[in-house]
Motif scaffolding. Structure first.
Motif, PDB file in Angstrom:
ATOM      1  N   ARG A 122       0.824  -1.217   0.000  1.00 55.29           N
ATOM      2  CA  ARG A 122       0.000   0.000   0.000  1.00 55.29           C
ATOM      3  C   ARG A 122       0.854   1.261   0.000  1.00 55.29           C
ATOM      4  O   ARG A 122       1.993   1.280   0.469  1.00 55.29           O
ATOM      5  CB  ARG A 122      -0.897   0.032   1.251  1.00 55.29           C
ATOM      6  CG  ARG A 122      -1.865  -1.113   1.421  1.00 55.29           C
ATOM      7  CD  ARG A 122      -3.083  -0.977   0.540  1.00 55.29           C
ATOM      8  NE  ARG A 122      -3.884   0.190   0.849  1.00 55.29           N
ATOM      9  CZ  ARG A 122      -4.868   0.226   1.759  1.00 55.29           C
ATOM     10  NH1 ARG A 122      -5.162  -0.866   2.459  1.00 55.29           N
ATOM     11  NH2 ARG A 122      -5.574   1.323   1.945  1.00 55.29           N
ATOM     12  N   ILE A 123       0.287   2.350  -0.501  1.00 52.32           N
ATOM     13  CA  ILE A 123       0.818   3.682  -0.232  1.00 52.32           C
ATOM     14  C   ILE A 123       0.434   4.017   1.199  1.00 52.32           C
ATOM     15  O   ILE A 123      -0.746   4.043   1.538  1.00 52.32           O
ATOM     16  CB  ILE A 123       0.226   4.730  -1.197  1.00 52.32           C
ATOM     17  CG1 ILE A 123       0.664   4.453  -2.633  1.00 52.32           C
ATOM     18  CG2 ILE A 123       0.621   6.145  -0.772  1.00 52.32           C
ATOM     19  CD1 ILE A 123      -0.075   5.290  -3.669  1.00 52.32           C
ATOM     20  N   VAL A 124       1.414   4.239   2.048  1.00 53.89           N
ATOM     21  CA  VAL A 124       1.172   4.470   3.471  1.00 53.89           C
ATOM     22  C   VAL A 124       1.666   5.862   3.848  1.00 53.89           C
ATOM     23  O   VAL A 124       2.830   6.205   3.588  1.00 53.89           O
ATOM     24  CB  VAL A 124       1.858   3.401   4.338  1.00 53.89           C
ATOM     25  CG1 VAL A 124       1.688   3.718   5.819  1.00 53.89           C
ATOM     26  CG2 VAL A 124       1.297   2.016   4.017  1.00 53.89           C
ATOM     27  N   ILE A 125       0.777   6.640   4.443  1.00 62.40           N
ATOM     28  CA  ILE A 125       1.115   7.995   4.880  1.00 62.40           C
ATOM     29  C   ILE A 125       1.024   8.033   6.402  1.00 62.40           C
ATOM     30  O   ILE A 125      -0.055   7.853   6.972  1.00 62.40           O
ATOM     31  CB  ILE A 125       0.168   9.036   4.264  1.00 62.40           C
ATOM     32  CG1 ILE A 125       0.208   8.944   2.731  1.00 62.40           C
ATOM     33  CG2 ILE A 125       0.529  10.449   4.736  1.00 62.40           C
ATOM     34  CD1 ILE A 125      -0.832   9.812   2.025  1.00 62.40           C
ATOM     35  N   VAL A 126       2.162   8.223   7.061  1.00 60.09           N
ATOM     36  CA  VAL A 126       2.205   8.281   8.522  1.00 60.09           C
ATOM     37  C   VAL A 126       2.089   9.738   8.947  1.00 60.09           C
ATOM     38  O   VAL A 126       2.896  10.579   8.545  1.00 60.09           O
ATOM     39  CB  VAL A 126       3.498   7.663   9.079  1.00 60.09           C
ATOM     40  CG1 VAL A 126       3.435   7.601  10.601  1.00 60.09           C
ATOM     41  CG2 VAL A 126       3.721   6.270   8.498  1.00 60.09           C
ATOM     42  N   VAL A 127       1.073  10.014   9.774  1.00 57.67           N
ATOM     43  CA  VAL A 127       0.749  11.390  10.140  1.00 57.67           C
ATOM     44  C   VAL A 127       0.960  11.601  11.634  1.00 57.67           C
ATOM     45  O   VAL A 127       0.568  10.767  12.454  1.00 57.67           O
ATOM     46  CB  VAL A 127      -0.722  11.706   9.785  1.00 57.67           C
ATOM     47  CG1 VAL A 127      -1.104  13.110  10.236  1.00 57.67           C
ATOM     48  CG2 VAL A 127      -0.955  11.539   8.292  1.00 57.67           C
ATOM     49  N   ASP A 128       1.589  12.733  11.979  1.00 53.19           N
ATOM     50  CA  ASP A 128       1.636  13.180  13.366  1.00 53.19           C
ATOM     51  C   ASP A 128       1.348  14.679  13.376  1.00 53.19           C
ATOM     52  O   ASP A 128       1.443  15.345  12.336  1.00 53.19           O
ATOM     53  CB  ASP A 128       2.989  12.871  14.002  1.00 53.19           C
ATOM     54  CG  ASP A 128       2.904  12.737  15.519  1.00 53.19           C
ATOM     55  OD1 ASP A 128       1.832  13.062  16.085  1.00 53.19           O
ATOM     56  OD2 ASP A 128       3.890  12.323  16.146  1.00 53.19           O
ATOM     57  N   ASP A 129       0.996  15.216  14.564  1.00 54.60           N
ATOM     58  CA  ASP A 129       0.653  16.634  14.632  1.00 54.60           C
ATOM     59  C   ASP A 129       1.877  17.531  14.682  1.00 54.60           C
ATOM     60  O   ASP A 129       1.782  18.757  14.665  1.00 54.60           O
ATOM     61  CB  ASP A 129      -0.273  16.926  15.831  1.00 54.60           C
ATOM     62  CG  ASP A 129       0.261  16.369  17.144  1.00 54.60           C
ATOM     63  OD1 ASP A 129       1.459  16.042  17.219  1.00 54.60           O
ATOM     64  OD2 ASP A 129      -0.536  16.250  18.098  1.00 54.60           O
ATOM     65  N   THR A 149       5.733  -1.907   2.510  1.00 54.42           N
ATOM     66  CA  THR A 149       4.832  -0.927   1.895  1.00 54.42           C
ATOM     67  C   THR A 149       5.305  -0.611   0.474  1.00 54.42           C
ATOM     68  O   THR A 149       6.497  -0.709   0.161  1.00 54.42           O
ATOM     69  CB  THR A 149       4.819   0.371   2.717  1.00 54.42           C
ATOM     70  OG1 THR A 149       6.160   0.880   2.815  1.00 54.42           O
ATOM     71  CG2 THR A 149       4.274   0.134   4.115  1.00 54.42           C
ATOM     72  N   ALA A 150       4.369  -0.208  -0.393  1.00 55.61           N
ATOM     73  CA  ALA A 150       4.731   0.189  -1.748  1.00 55.61           C
ATOM     74  C   ALA A 150       5.417   1.546  -1.752  1.00 55.61           C
ATOM     75  O   ALA A 150       6.381   1.770  -2.494  1.00 55.61           O
ATOM     76  CB  ALA A 150       3.484   0.231  -2.631  1.00 55.61           C
TER      77      ALA A 150
END
Length: 214
Positions: A122-129, A149-150
């Motif tokens: 998958r396209i994985v986007i890791v988000v933090d504030d 991950t892709a």
């Protein structure tokens, strides 16, 4: 750059990530603060939302000071100053055990009845504030690298330049909206920066869109 609140920051991040819209990205938020942001970004990009569970390792006598982090698999990242902060191996082993138990409790609490969404391929986007030392994000990215991950993207509204340097090579792409030199704390860059509760996290995950298998 000062953000009105986390939702304003999420909107700007979603715009910066708009190239991933309709590509079924998996948005993985670091609890708790980033989960409402992750939900907003997932909605804007037509993606899925889940959490990536990592915990900072606290310095002896100073729980706000991170000396490293641990991911859900038990992999440990230690900063170069951990020993200087007073953390010997016995302390680190105990702190890792405490934080792994917190991770187990959070997984059972946040996503009862289902496994984490598989990030493989998958396209994985890791988000933090926002990032301070970056240790928690490093652990999250390491955990996901091991799951094939892709494409792996780190996406945050704000981080100091030295932290962004530490992240180089840990993700395929880093999206950071602001990298000020006068960085003291993440909350410094939000006009409104309330704490996010466990109940809010659970509600966000329950309401988030999910892909239907098959």
């Amino acid at each position: 750059m000062i953000f009105a609140d986390c939702m304003a920051a999420a909107g700007k991040l979603a715009h910066a990530l708009s190239g991933y819209r309709d590509k079924n990205p998996l948005i993985l938020a670091i609890p708790r603060g980033a989960v409402p942001m992750g939900k907003a970004i997932a909605q804007r990009l037509n993606g899925e939302l889940d959490v990536v569970l990592v915990r900072k390792l606290r310095a002896p006598g100073n729980p706000e000071y991170a000396i490293g982090s641990v991911d859900e698999s038990g992999w440990v990242y230690l900063t170069e100053y951990a020993a200087q902060a007073g953390a010997d191996q016995a302390y680190i082993d105990q702190e890792v055990s405490v934080q792994l138990e917190t991770i187990r409790q959070r997984r059972a609490h946040y996503t009862p009845g289902r496994a984490p969404i598989d990030p493989a391929g998958r396209i994985v986007i890791v988000v933090d504030d926002g990032l301070a030392t970056g240790s928690t994000m490093i652990a999250a990215l390491h955990a996901l690298r091991n799951q094939k991950t892709a494409e792996l993207i780190c996406a945050v509204p704000v981080a100091p330049p030295e932290t962004l340097k530490k992240l180089q090579g840990k993700a395929d792409r880093i999206v950071c909206l602001s990298a000020p030199d006068d960085f003291y704390a993440v909350g410094q860059f939000y006009a409104d920066f309330p704490q996010v509760s466990d109940d809010e996290v659970i509600a966000c995950l329950a309401a988030a869109p999910r892909q239907i298998a098959g």
